[in-house]
Design a protein around this motif. Sequence first.
Motif, PDB file in Angstrom:
ATOM      1  N   ALA A  77      23.337  27.512  40.856  1.00 27.50           N
ATOM      2  CA  ALA A  77      22.021  27.867  40.892  1.00 27.50           C
ATOM      3  C   ALA A  77      21.596  29.326  40.567  1.00 27.50           C
ATOM      4  N   LEU A  78      22.575  30.064  41.295  1.00 27.33           N
ATOM      5  CA  LEU A  78      22.416  31.463  41.322  1.00 27.33           C
ATOM      6  C   LEU A  78      22.782  31.799  39.503  1.00 27.33           C
ATOM      7  N   ARG A  79      23.872  31.276  39.260  1.00 27.72           N
ATOM      8  CA  ARG A  79      24.215  31.859  37.755  1.00 27.72           C
ATOM      9  C   ARG A  79      23.298  31.231  36.948  1.00 27.72           C
ATOM     10  N   ARG A  80      22.375  30.390  36.913  1.00 24.85           N
ATOM     11  CA  ARG A  80      21.626  29.927  36.054  1.00 24.85           C
ATOM     12  C   ARG A  80      20.297  30.875  36.384  1.00 24.85           C
ATOM     13  N   ALA A  81      19.889  31.229  37.369  1.00 27.70           N
ATOM     14  CA  ALA A  81      18.804  32.322  37.768  1.00 27.70           C
ATOM     15  C   ALA A  81      19.114  33.682  37.194  1.00 27.70           C
ATOM     16  N   LEU A  82      20.353  33.930  37.278  1.00 28.73           N
ATOM     17  CA  LEU A  82      20.597  35.212  36.582  1.00 28.73           C
ATOM     18  C   LEU A  82      20.822  35.167  35.154  1.00 28.73           C
ATOM     19  N   ARG A  83      21.102  34.360  34.389  1.00 31.55           N
ATOM     20  CA  ARG A  83      21.167  33.860  33.116  1.00 31.55           C
ATOM     21  C   ARG A  83      19.666  33.908  32.587  1.00 31.55           C
ATOM     22  N   ARG A  84      18.868  33.076  33.180  1.00 28.75           N
ATOM     23  CA  ARG A  84      17.371  33.246  32.794  1.00 28.75           C
ATOM     24  C   ARG A  84      16.754  34.447  32.768  1.00 28.75           C
ATOM     25  N   PHE A  85      17.070  34.869  33.986  1.00 25.65           N
ATOM     26  CA  PHE A  85      16.402  36.569  34.026  1.00 25.65           C
ATOM     27  C   PHE A  85      16.795  37.211  33.021  1.00 25.65           C
ATOM     28  N   LEU A  86      18.098  37.596  32.862  1.00 32.04           N
ATOM     29  CA  LEU A  86      18.397  38.344  31.498  1.00 32.04           C
ATOM     30  C   LEU A  86      17.881  37.740  30.302  1.00 32.04           C
ATOM     31  N   GLU A  87      17.844  36.675  29.921  1.00 34.47           N
ATOM     32  CA  GLU A  87      17.396  36.096  28.593  1.00 34.47           C
ATOM     33  C   GLU A  87      15.934  36.254  28.466  1.00 34.47           C
ATOM     34  N   GLU A  88      15.088  36.386  29.755  1.00 35.49           N
ATOM     35  CA  GLU A  88      13.765  36.784  29.426  1.00 35.49           C
ATOM     36  C   GLU A  88      13.318  38.127  29.279  1.00 35.49           C
ATOM     37  N   GLN A  89      14.273  39.109  29.101  1.00 33.14           N
ATOM     38  CA  GLN A  89      14.010  40.467  29.137  1.00 33.14           C
ATOM     39  C   GLN A  89      13.699  40.612  27.552  1.00 33.14           C
ATOM     40  N   PRO A  90      12.738  41.461  27.133  1.00 30.95           N
ATOM     41  CA  PRO A  90      12.280  41.575  25.777  1.00 30.95           C
ATOM     42  C   PRO A  90      13.414  42.363  24.988  1.00 30.95           C
ATOM     43  N   GLU A  91      14.338  43.249  25.740  1.00 36.71           N
ATOM     44  CA  GLU A  91      15.212  43.780  25.145  1.00 36.71           C
ATOM     45  C   GLU A  91      16.632  43.173  24.673  1.00 36.71           C
ATOM     46  N   ILE A  92      16.843  41.912  25.280  1.00 38.21           N
ATOM     47  CA  ILE A  92      17.964  41.123  25.163  1.00 38.21           C
ATOM     48  C   ILE A  92      17.576  39.895  24.092  1.00 38.21           C
ATOM     49  N   ASP A  93      18.499  40.175  23.039  1.00 35.09           N
ATOM     50  CA  ASP A  93      18.498  38.977  22.381  1.00 35.09           C
ATOM     51  C   ASP A  93      19.275  37.739  22.760  1.00 35.09           C
ATOM     52  N   THR A  94      20.455  37.687  22.919  1.00 33.38           N
ATOM     53  CA  THR A  94      21.201  36.796  23.385  1.00 33.38           C
ATOM     54  C   THR A  94      22.362  37.257  24.626  1.00 33.38           C
ATOM     55  N   VAL A  95      22.155  36.496  25.744  1.00 34.95           N
ATOM     56  CA  VAL A  95      23.344  36.758  26.685  1.00 34.95           C
ATOM     57  C   VAL A  95      24.564  35.789  26.256  1.00 34.95           C
ATOM     58  N   THR A  96      25.694  36.556  25.707  1.00 38.15           N
ATOM     59  CA  THR A  96      26.794  35.938  25.193  1.00 38.15           C
ATOM     60  C   THR A  96      27.470  35.353  26.465  1.00 38.15           C
ATOM     61  N   THR A  97      28.022  36.005  27.285  1.00 38.07           N
ATOM     62  CA  THR A  97      28.965  35.814  28.450  1.00 38.07           C
ATOM     63  C   THR A  97      28.163  36.117  29.804  1.00 38.07           C
ATOM     64  N   LEU A  98      28.295  35.252  30.683  1.00 43.41           N
ATOM     65  CA  LEU A  98      27.967  35.716  32.065  1.00 43.41           C
ATOM     66  C   LEU A  98      28.902  35.230  33.094  1.00 43.41           C
ATOM     67  N   LEU A  99      29.753  36.027  33.695  1.00 45.45           N
ATOM     68  CA  LEU A  99      30.667  35.755  34.364  1.00 45.45           C
ATOM     69  C   LEU A  99      30.421  36.309  36.000  1.00 45.45           C
ATOM     70  N   THR A 100      30.655  35.666  36.958  1.00 48.59           N
ATOM     71  CA  THR A 100      30.516  35.949  38.453  1.00 48.59           C
ATOM     72  C   THR A 100      31.583  35.535  39.111  1.00 48.59           C
ATOM     73  N   MET A 101      31.731  36.314  40.311  1.00 48.77           N
ATOM     74  CA  MET A 101      32.742  35.916  41.330  1.00 48.77           C
ATOM     75  C   MET A 101      32.479  36.362  42.864  1.00 48.77           C
ATOM     76  N   ARG A 102      32.509  35.529  43.779  1.00 47.39           N
ATOM     77  CA  ARG A 102      32.410  35.987  44.962  1.00 47.39           C
ATOM     78  C   ARG A 102      33.271  36.634  45.625  1.00 47.39           C
ATOM     79  N   LEU A 103      32.825  37.696  46.299  1.00 48.44           N
ATOM     80  CA  LEU A 103      33.925  38.912  46.840  1.00 48.44           C
ATOM     81  C   LEU A 103      33.677  38.732  48.277  1.00 48.44           C
ATOM     82  N   GLY A 104      32.840  37.880  48.944  1.00 52.07           N
ATOM     83  CA  GLY A 104      32.530  37.661  50.296  1.00 52.07           C
ATOM     84  C   GLY A 104      31.346  37.048  50.542  1.00 52.07           C
ATOM     85  N   THR A 105      31.171  36.943  51.838  1.00 51.86           N
ATOM     86  CA  THR A 105      29.793  36.040  52.049  1.00 51.86           C
ATOM     87  C   THR A 105      28.496  36.852  51.796  1.00 51.86           C
TER      88      THR A 105
END
Length: 362
Positions: free
Chosen positions: A251-279
């Motif tokens: 759910a968080l990954r999708r929200a982040l990807r959608r946020f970036l893709e909705e920005q007028p300056e971004i044409d494509t989000v080619t890669t989105l990587l996430t990693m939990r560093l703690g709680t």
Amino acid sequence: MSRHADAAPHSTGTPDRHPGKDTEDARTAVTVFVALGANLVIALAKLAGGLFAGSPALLSEAAHSVADSLNELFLLASLKRSNRAPDSRHPFGYGKERYFWSLLAAVGIFVMGGCFSFFQGIEALRSDHSETRTGYLVGLAVLAVALVAECSSLIRALVQVRGQARGSGRSMREAVRAADDPALRTVLAEDSTACFGVLVAMAGMGLHMITGEVRWEAWASMIIGALLVFVAYQLAKESRGQIIGEAADPALRRALRRFLEEQPEIDTVTTLLTMRLGTRSTLVAARTDLVGGLDSEEVEEVLVRLKSAIRAQWPIADQVFLDVTDASPNDRERARRERRQLDETVAAGREEPGTRQQEDAE
């Protein structure tokens, strides 16, 4: 357009403080202290009763309570050590300390609880022990007191989970499955297992008293051991994945990807990587292809604005890296495929533990 790769994270170099998370940590600490006090008293009572009655099932439960008491100390250490500030050796902080100490707790459950219970059960099958009626009654009375104490500790943990569920709009079952704090999850597992184990031990001791067959207590002891081994495996499996490095929930990954893709300056989000560093900390790294016509200063302004916006909307995403790259046709196809898979995962409700992670952090 000149391309600029920005590798600096959006981080202040100090622990990421969230009042809500700090309050929740304090509640978790109280829950762990309650469990520790209950387990220490119960362990002594079970040990005394087990030695007096010569009950293998009761001695197995005593070993279980000793293991739980040591585990609570591990969990208290994890709560304190995971909140230390980042330093030069650990620039992303110490959030994963919680996962490490939870792994040690799982090992303690396996060795001191599960293995000792199996040993007691096997030894009971080899012997032909019989106890006086007074011994059985003493043992059952100790187990009854232990059941009350264990249930009290479990209720305390469930009350905390219920509060989290109300705050995030989830059911109790969803909140238990999505428990993001390994300390709270371990306490829940220990207390629920302890309550069930006490009932099994009472059944085994009662049947032994009625039939005179020690095998009932022996099998009760081995059932408790098998249960503890299973719980230890599940907890260790969770901690292993988190120590190695797990992605944020879908759910968080999708929200982040959608946020970036909705920005007028971004044409494509080619890669989105996430990693939990703690709680309370998550690393976000994205490769983006910007629209044409932006100069280097505009690119810098866009990256700074986007990192600040992500950090403001999702406080848990405190380490943000944005990289500008040229997307090839293969990159674009892979991005579309990953987007579809992520949408399907969220729509099917196959969220990993920690779903709605961004909501809990706010």
